[in-house]
Enzyme design. Structure first.
Site, short mmCIF file in Angstrom:
data_model
loop_
_atom_site.label_atom_id
_atom_site.label_comp_id
_atom_site.label_asym_id
_atom_site.label_seq_id
_atom_site.Cartn_x
_atom_site.Cartn_y
_atom_site.Cartn_z
CB ALA A 78 -0.90 0.01 1.24
CD GLU A 111 -4.10 -14.52 -2.70
OE1 GLU A 111 -3.92 -15.73 -2.60
OE2 GLU A 111 -3.73 -13.69 -1.84
CE1 TYR A 123 2.68 -6.45 -6.13
CE2 TYR A 123 0.49 -6.61 -7.06
CZ TYR A 123 1.32 -6.29 -6.01
OH TYR A 123 0.80 -5.79 -4.83
#
Length: 182
Positions: A78, A111, A123
């Site tokens: 985050a 996930e 990612y």
């Protein structure tokens, strides 16, 4: 040009209020104080914070993974919305993968919402591949999650990859006057 200093460090219980503030800003209250206290107290959990002494929001981002057998299961990545698209997510992900490698873990998995294209792109830049899909994984809206996977954290070439990433992350951060310390 003045560089704004960034520091990555393990979060502790003294950071709880900042953690909850960041969680609220990013996720609308994903985890409770008790949930974060459990993470901070668990020997199988690494909770890393990205700090700046310059910002009024001292905790700019955080990342967490669980060590499960030989795997780093990334549970949180985050960055405060005010600081999106400045390379801070890259710095956190780099730090999580470096920490997982240092811990002797062989793989990383996570996930991600299928709609979160910015995160998926991040990612993928770090070598994650799609391994599957969890249908209706997210309880708030029933959205699917992609399962992403990265192996080879203990292979010799991964250390060279980490060195390359450190350079790239530092270059990206410098475009926004950030400088990663230590």
């Amino acid at each position: 040009m003045i560089s704004l200093e960034l520091k990555l460090q393990l979060l502790t219980s003294k950071d709880l209020s900042a953690i909850l503030e960041l969680d609220q800003a990013c996720f609308g209250g994903l985890w409770t104080m008790e949930g974060y206290q459990r993470e901070l107290g668990s020997p199988n959990s690494d909770l890393i914070g990205l700090f700046s002494s310059i910002s009024q929001t001292k905790l700019l981002g955080m990342g967490c993974f669980w060590s499960i057998l030989e795997e780093a299961h990334i549970t949180i990545l985050a960055v405060h919305p005010q600081y999106h698209r400045q390379g801070l997510g890259q710095a956190l992900l780099y730090s999580l993968l470096q920490t997982a490698s240092d811990r002797g873990l062989e793989r990383a998995t996570l996930e991600v919402r299928t709609s979160n294209l910015a995160a998926i792109s991040l990612y993928q830049k770090f070598g994650f591949k799609t391994a599957g899909r969890r249908r209706r994984y997210y309880q708030d809206n029933g959205e699917d999650a992609l399962i992403l996977w990265r192996s080879d954290l203990q292979q010799p070439q991964f250390q060279a990859t980490l060195t390359d990433w450190h350079i790239k992350v530092s270059q990206q951060l410098s475009k926004y006057s950030w400088q990663l310390l230590g």
